[in-house]
Write an enzyme that holds these catalytic residues in place. Structure first.
Site, mmCIF file in Angstrom:
data_model
loop_
_atom_site.group_PDB
_atom_site.id
_atom_site.type_symbol
_atom_site.label_atom_id
_atom_site.label_comp_id
_atom_site.label_asym_id
_atom_site.label_seq_id
_atom_site.Cartn_x
_atom_site.Cartn_y
_atom_site.Cartn_z
ATOM 1 N N ASP A 1 7.460 -6.271 3.144
ATOM 2 C CA ASP A 1 7.327 -5.098 2.260
ATOM 3 C C ASP A 1 8.692 -4.652 1.761
ATOM 4 O O ASP A 1 8.854 -4.300 0.590
ATOM 5 C CB ASP A 1 6.636 -3.946 2.991
ATOM 6 C CG ASP A 1 6.709 -2.673 2.164
ATOM 7 O OD1 ASP A 1 6.123 -2.677 1.067
ATOM 8 O OD2 ASP A 1 7.380 -1.715 2.553
ATOM 9 N N HIS B 1 1.285 10.504 7.561
ATOM 10 C CA HIS B 1 2.187 9.917 6.571
ATOM 11 C C HIS B 1 1.864 10.419 5.167
ATOM 12 O O HIS B 1 0.704 10.494 4.779
ATOM 13 C CB HIS B 1 2.066 8.380 6.596
ATOM 14 C CG HIS B 1 2.986 7.715 5.627
ATOM 15 N ND1 HIS B 1 4.298 7.438 5.916
ATOM 16 C CD2 HIS B 1 2.798 7.311 4.351
ATOM 17 C CE1 HIS B 1 4.874 6.869 4.879
ATOM 18 N NE2 HIS B 1 3.988 6.791 3.903
ATOM 19 N N LYS C 1 3.301 -0.878 6.860
ATOM 20 C CA LYS C 1 4.264 -0.218 7.751
ATOM 21 C C LYS C 1 3.548 0.648 8.788
ATOM 22 O O LYS C 1 3.960 0.712 9.945
ATOM 23 C CB LYS C 1 5.240 0.639 6.916
ATOM 24 C CG LYS C 1 6.251 -0.245 6.168
ATOM 25 C CD LYS C 1 7.126 0.544 5.225
ATOM 26 C CE LYS C 1 6.353 1.085 4.084
ATOM 27 N NZ LYS C 1 7.029 1.196 2.793
ATOM 28 N N SER D 1 1.711 -1.684 0.793
ATOM 29 C CA SER D 1 3.074 -1.389 1.226
ATOM 30 C C SER D 1 3.061 -0.306 2.317
ATOM 31 O O SER D 1 3.647 -0.473 3.395
ATOM 32 C CB SER D 1 3.878 -0.916 0.006
ATOM 33 O OG SER D 1 5.057 -0.273 0.383
ATOM 34 N N ARG E 1 9.778 -4.657 -6.678
ATOM 35 C CA ARG E 1 8.877 -3.790 -7.466
ATOM 36 C C ARG E 1 9.657 -2.676 -8.132
ATOM 37 O O ARG E 1 9.389 -2.290 -9.269
ATOM 38 C CB ARG E 1 7.803 -3.183 -6.555
ATOM 39 C CG ARG E 1 6.737 -4.170 -6.131
ATOM 40 C CD ARG E 1 5.892 -3.592 -5.012
ATOM 41 N NE ARG E 1 5.223 -2.370 -5.384
ATOM 42 C CZ ARG E 1 4.895 -1.390 -4.528
ATOM 43 N NH1 ARG E 1 5.170 -1.507 -3.232
ATOM 44 N NH2 ARG E 1 4.304 -0.311 -4.935
HETATM 45 N N1 URA Z 1 5.860 4.361 -0.381
HETATM 46 C C1 URA Z 1 5.885 3.096 0.098
HETATM 47 O O1 URA Z 1 6.271 2.874 1.242
HETATM 48 N N2 URA Z 1 5.483 2.093 -0.692
HETATM 49 C C2 URA Z 1 5.043 2.285 -1.955
HETATM 50 O O2 URA Z 1 4.686 1.341 -2.619
HETATM 51 C C3 URA Z 1 5.026 3.616 -2.454
HETATM 52 C C4 URA Z 1 5.431 4.622 -1.632
#
Ligand code: URA
Length: 465
Positions: free
Chosen positions: A161, A82, A187, A183, A168
């Site tokens: 999130d 990722h 995931k 965040s 945010r």
């Molecule tokens: N990607 C995300 O999924 N969350 C963040 O806060 C920043 C980048």
């Protein structure tokens, strides 16, 4: 418990308990805590930070807020690579098929792009018929049958999130290490892979603009993963200029295919710095993932999975196998197989000239002789957005054919009135082209003295954590 007291405690620099964090996150997700209180809490976190324990509690709460994918039906050690988000980042299309071709199952959940960063799912939209909405059983079956599947993130993965990120985004609380780390990791942890390999971008096109910040983000995320019992490793990679030559959905997919089609990787990168930057990141990410997956696979006692790491003395052997998987075409064949299995036309991979590119090509010329010495990479991403290739809001429709081709890297020479880049535009709105050219021109600094020369030989992978 009252939201007022939790906000006040954080505002005053106190350390919150897991229960207090859960109260805020679950309350907001269910709609019991209003946006204005959550915004105040996020701003307090932004300024006061979080301890490792608080960040872990926040991640855990968000991970547990929705579905968790059960990938146990997929045999083998699953690695999830990722990236924290950058410009021109097409590594998933290279790393994923290479890993699958080398026998590591890849079950990839991806998102759409937002703002100046692109999304894997948008790039796949260039291929007619490609289906990213796979049912979980088909997702798992595809990985078991051919080693890889890519699907759009399900609606109910870490819903806390999703809701917090949207807030945010409009309250300028995105670039906070505990908030980004929780965040992303919520995931990843909900996505069910056995090993997580992170590409933490560092520089003008990344959330983390400086090295110290990127290292801190990488360490925060790897610590969360390890505490959760998932081996998590990170490479910190340069994003002070886009990765590779191409920015834009279809153009990036084309460039990924170009890398997977290289017959002599070393010769190709020796004469092309832009390509070399992209290949280095992809090869290193694949190598680390492959080594970790194979070490994990050979472990008899999976309880010590968290202890596996990269052996520097054995890395060259793994890297040679990765380069071989590029040069013998097995990575490219795997990508074509994935496309075909998910309903897409594999000819778009085997004959990438079929990938659609916007009809109007406009040169972006240097104003003077000199060297490219600085880049605001985020502005290059914004050029693609202006052309219609990026999303201003989650609902925006995008044009996958537009983008930019960067002919020169930082540290390379440019000549007055000669192009150093091209933009690809639909051409129906001249004012859009003018604005895109202005933006891309303004994204670069040209100087008579080559203050960026060292970058031509500096590794793009800055650190391994
Ligand atoms: N990607 C995300 O999924 N969350 C963040 O806060 C920043 C980048």
């Amino acid at each position: 418990m009252r939201a007022y007291d939790v906000i006040k405690k954080k505002r005053d620099g106190g350390e919150l308990s897991e229960e207090q964090i859960r109260f805020m996150v679950d309350g907001f997700t269910k709609g019991d805590i209003p946006d204005y209180q959550m915004s105040a809490w996020l701003m307090a976190v932004y300024y006061m930070g979080m301890s490792a324990e608080e960040t872990f509690a926040l991640t855990k709460t968000m991970t547990e807020s929705g579905d968790r994918l059960d990938l146990s039906g997929i045999s083998g050690i699953k690695v999830d690579k990722h990236s924290t988000g950058g410009v021109g980042d097409k590594t998933t299309f290279i790393v994923g098929p290479l890993l699958a071709a080398l026998g590591v199952p890849v079950a990839k959940m991806s998102g759409k792009g937002l703002g100046h960063t692109g999304g894997t799912i948008d790039k796949l939209a260039c291929i007619p018929g490609f289906n990213v909405e796979l049912a979980q059983k088909d997702f798992i079956k595809n990985v078991n049958d051919i080693g890889m599947a890519i699907a759009s993130q399900t609606g109910n993965l870490a819903p806390a999130d999703k809701k917090i990120y949207a807030l945010r985004d409009v309250t300028t609380t995105v670039d906070s290490i505990p908030l980004i780390a929780s965040s992303i990791m919520s995931k990843k942890l909900a996505s069910g892979a056995d090993i997580i390999v992170l590409d933490v971008k560092c520089g003008s096109g990344a959330f983390m603009k400086d090295f110290e910040g990127a290292i801190a983000l990488a360490k925060t995320m790897t610590d969360i993963g390890q505490l959760y019992g998932k081996p998590t490793h990170a490479l910190v990679t340069d994003m002070d200029e886009p990765l590779g030559h191409m920015v834009g959905n279809s153009l990036e997919l084309k460039e990924a295919v170009r890398v997977l089609s290289l017959k002599d990787v070393r010769a190709a990168v020796a004469e092309d710095r832009g390509l070399a930057r992209l290949v280095e990141v992809c090869v290193k990410l694949t190598t680390v993932s492959l080594m970790l997956a194979e070490k994990a696979r050979s472990l008899e006692d999976k309880a010590v999975l968290a202890d596996i790491g990269v052996d520097p003395e054995r890395i060259a052997g793994y890297e040679a196998r990765v380069i071989e998987a590029i040069e013998n075409g097995s990575g490219l064949a795997k990508l074509a197989e994935v496309v075909e299995r998910q309903g897409g036309d594999k000819d778009y991979i085997l004959h990438p000239e079929k990938l659609p590119v916007a009809p109007v090509r406009v040169p972006v010329k240097a104003s003077t002789d000199g060297y490219l010495t600085a880049c605001r990479a985020e502005e290059v991403g914004m050029t693609n957005l202006i052309l219609g290739g990026g999303r201003a809001t989650k609902e925006s429709a995008i044009d996958v054919t537009v983008g930019a081709e960067l002919l020169r890297c930082l540290g390379e020479p440019v000549k007055k009135d000669q192009p150093f880049a091209y933009i690809y535009a639909a051409g129906d709105k001249p004012e859009v082209i003018d604005e895109a050219v202005r933006r891309l021109t303004g994204a670069y600094e040209i100087s008579a003295v080559n203050t960026a020369e060292k970058r031509l030989t500096t590794p793009v992978v800055m650190e391994y954590i």
